[in-house]
Write an enzyme that holds these catalytic residues in place. Structure first.
Site, mmCIF file in Angstrom:
data_model
loop_
_atom_site.group_PDB
_atom_site.id
_atom_site.type_symbol
_atom_site.label_atom_id
_atom_site.label_comp_id
_atom_site.label_asym_id
_atom_site.label_seq_id
_atom_site.Cartn_x
_atom_site.Cartn_y
_atom_site.Cartn_z
ATOM 1 N N ARG A 17 44.444 2.650 -20.212
ATOM 2 C CA ARG A 17 43.343 1.984 -20.895
ATOM 3 C C ARG A 17 42.649 1.051 -19.907
ATOM 4 O O ARG A 17 43.293 0.419 -19.058
ATOM 5 C CB ARG A 17 43.845 1.182 -22.090
ATOM 6 C CG ARG A 17 42.691 0.604 -22.924
ATOM 7 C CD ARG A 17 43.195 -0.270 -24.060
ATOM 8 N NE ARG A 17 42.059 -0.791 -24.831
ATOM 9 C CZ ARG A 17 42.148 -1.754 -25.734
ATOM 10 N NH1 ARG A 17 43.334 -2.324 -25.982
ATOM 11 N NH2 ARG A 17 41.088 -2.162 -26.378
ATOM 12 N N HIS A 18 41.339 0.944 -20.008
ATOM 13 C CA HIS A 18 40.563 0.051 -19.136
ATOM 14 C C HIS A 18 41.017 -1.395 -19.289
ATOM 15 O O HIS A 18 41.657 -1.782 -20.275
ATOM 16 C CB HIS A 18 39.069 0.161 -19.461
ATOM 17 C CG HIS A 18 38.739 -0.242 -20.864
ATOM 18 N ND1 HIS A 18 38.649 -1.555 -21.271
ATOM 19 C CD2 HIS A 18 38.494 0.501 -21.975
ATOM 20 C CE1 HIS A 18 38.362 -1.613 -22.560
ATOM 21 N NE2 HIS A 18 38.267 -0.366 -23.016
ATOM 22 N N GLU A 20 40.456 -5.582 -19.720
ATOM 23 C CA GLU A 20 39.848 -6.337 -20.827
ATOM 24 C C GLU A 20 38.358 -6.578 -20.608
ATOM 25 O O GLU A 20 37.890 -6.786 -19.488
ATOM 26 C CB GLU A 20 40.562 -7.676 -20.970
ATOM 27 C CG GLU A 20 40.091 -8.513 -22.151
ATOM 28 C CD GLU A 20 40.776 -9.867 -22.216
ATOM 29 O OE1 GLU A 20 41.868 -9.931 -22.784
ATOM 30 O OE2 GLU A 20 40.204 -10.842 -21.675
ATOM 31 N N THR A 21 37.616 -6.580 -21.708
ATOM 32 C CA THR A 21 36.207 -6.983 -21.715
ATOM 33 C C THR A 21 36.059 -8.209 -22.608
ATOM 34 O O THR A 21 36.961 -8.537 -23.397
ATOM 35 C CB THR A 21 35.302 -5.864 -22.271
ATOM 36 O OG1 THR A 21 35.535 -5.741 -23.683
ATOM 37 C CG2 THR A 21 35.570 -4.524 -21.592
ATOM 38 N N ALA A 22 34.913 -8.864 -22.516
ATOM 39 C CA ALA A 22 34.650 -10.012 -23.381
ATOM 40 C C ALA A 22 34.692 -9.604 -24.844
ATOM 41 O O ALA A 22 35.148 -10.363 -25.709
ATOM 42 C CB ALA A 22 33.302 -10.634 -23.025
ATOM 43 N N TRP A 23 34.234 -8.399 -25.136
ATOM 44 C CA TRP A 23 34.218 -7.930 -26.524
ATOM 45 C C TRP A 23 35.632 -7.615 -27.018
ATOM 46 O O TRP A 23 35.916 -7.802 -28.198
ATOM 47 C CB TRP A 23 33.299 -6.716 -26.662
ATOM 48 C CG TRP A 23 31.839 -7.084 -26.657
ATOM 49 C CD1 TRP A 23 31.285 -8.245 -26.196
ATOM 50 C CD2 TRP A 23 30.775 -6.291 -27.153
ATOM 51 N NE1 TRP A 23 29.928 -8.223 -26.356
ATOM 52 C CE2 TRP A 23 29.579 -7.025 -26.946
ATOM 53 C CE3 TRP A 23 30.682 -5.034 -27.727
ATOM 54 C CZ2 TRP A 23 28.329 -6.538 -27.306
ATOM 55 C CZ3 TRP A 23 29.438 -4.531 -28.083
ATOM 56 C CH2 TRP A 23 28.276 -5.288 -27.890
ATOM 57 N N GLU A 93 35.366 6.411 -25.589
ATOM 58 C CA GLU A 93 35.893 5.893 -26.846
ATOM 59 C C GLU A 93 35.197 6.589 -28.018
ATOM 60 O O GLU A 93 34.151 7.219 -27.857
ATOM 61 C CB GLU A 93 35.650 4.376 -26.892
ATOM 62 C CG GLU A 93 36.145 3.644 -28.118
ATOM 63 C CD GLU A 93 37.641 3.774 -28.329
ATOM 64 O OE1 GLU A 93 38.041 4.815 -28.901
ATOM 65 O OE2 GLU A 93 38.384 2.851 -27.955
ATOM 66 N N ARG A 94 35.775 6.456 -29.198
ATOM 67 C CA ARG A 94 35.130 6.960 -30.407
ATOM 68 C C ARG A 94 33.782 6.274 -30.594
ATOM 69 O O ARG A 94 33.627 5.085 -30.316
ATOM 70 C CB ARG A 94 36.015 6.675 -31.619
ATOM 71 C CG ARG A 94 35.417 7.151 -32.946
ATOM 72 C CD ARG A 94 36.312 6.775 -34.100
ATOM 73 N NE ARG A 94 35.724 7.143 -35.394
ATOM 74 C CZ ARG A 94 36.249 6.831 -36.572
ATOM 75 N NH1 ARG A 94 37.377 6.138 -36.626
ATOM 76 N NH2 ARG A 94 35.648 7.209 -37.694
ATOM 77 N N CYS A 95 32.800 7.034 -31.037
ATOM 78 C CA CYS A 95 31.499 6.440 -31.355
ATOM 79 C C CYS A 95 31.531 5.918 -32.788
ATOM 80 O O CYS A 95 31.806 6.675 -33.728
ATOM 81 C CB CYS A 95 30.378 7.464 -31.189
ATOM 82 S SG CYS A 95 28.753 6.721 -31.457
#
Length: 224
Positions: A17-18, A20-23, A93-95
């Protein structure tokens, strides 16, 4: 889960898995929206790259979304690779359609019926349109598992690092263990985790899940 060895001749998949992002940090749904890694995600990607530097990996592939590409590039950078990263939009990812860009509380307020169906794990429910057209969980599952198996067949007997998304990892886990799509997700999917699978005769088999020890490393400069 204890690591086991892939059968001789099987393809080994390191599904990652990538970072972490802010989101991710604020639980804002990303889906197909292209959100970059935050500072913590960049740190995680660097530690991931260092952890995999000594592993025998034949190819590194990723989703075409930036957060996955950044993470995959950190793996390649440490390895001194000269070949370009291979990207595949089928590993996205799922849309989530109209859910994308919203907090869970905002989704519940704006789309109460659709939110309820999502939380009840109605795997064939369609999602409201937004910037992107949403897809059902079943369609998403079919898309990503087909892509993973196809990459394994294309590189039979080799070891691949595939950098993707939380939902992609969930689908691979369910496929490998034969879990019904409508059962709750009672397993964790960590950012920048390493999850190992063998693929033999088009079937996924889980070898290990949720390797995150590399993210707990403390730099010597940080020690008291």
């Amino acid at each position: 889960m204890t690591l086991t060895t892939a059968p001789q001749g099987a393809t080994t998949i390191l599904l990652i898995r990538h970072g972490e992002t802010a989101w991710n940090a604020e639980r804002r749904l990303q889906g197909h929206l292209d959100i970059p890694l935050n500072a913590e995600g960049e740190r995680q990607a660097a530690l991931l790259g260092a952890a995999l530097a000594g592993e025998a990996i034949d190819h590194v592939l990723s989703s075409d979304l930036g957060r996955a590409r950044q993470t995959a590039e950190a793996i390649l950078c440490v390895r001194g690779a000269t070949t370009a990263l291979q990207v595949d939009p089928q590993l996205r990812e799922r849309c989530y359609g109209g859910f994308e860009g919203l907090l869970y509380s905002e989704i519940a307020a704006r789309y109460p019926a659709d939110f309820a169906a999502w939380q009840a794990r109605n795997v064939d429910a369609t999602l409201p349109p937004g910037k992107n057209q949403g897809e059902s969980f079943r369609a998403f599952f079919d898309r990503v598992t087909t892509a993973i198996v196809a990459h394994a067949a294309r590189h039979s007997g080799q070891t691949l690092a595939l950098v993707a998304h939380g939902g992609v990892l969930e689908c691979a886990y369910r496929a490998a263990l034969g879990l019904a799509l409508d059962t709750p997700r009672d397993f964790k999917v960590h950012n920048a985790s390493i999850n190992r699978f063998a693929v033999e005769q088009g079937k996924l088999r889980l070898l290990s899940w949720g390797e995150v020890e590399h993210l707990r490393q403390v730099a010597l400069d940080d020690l008291p």
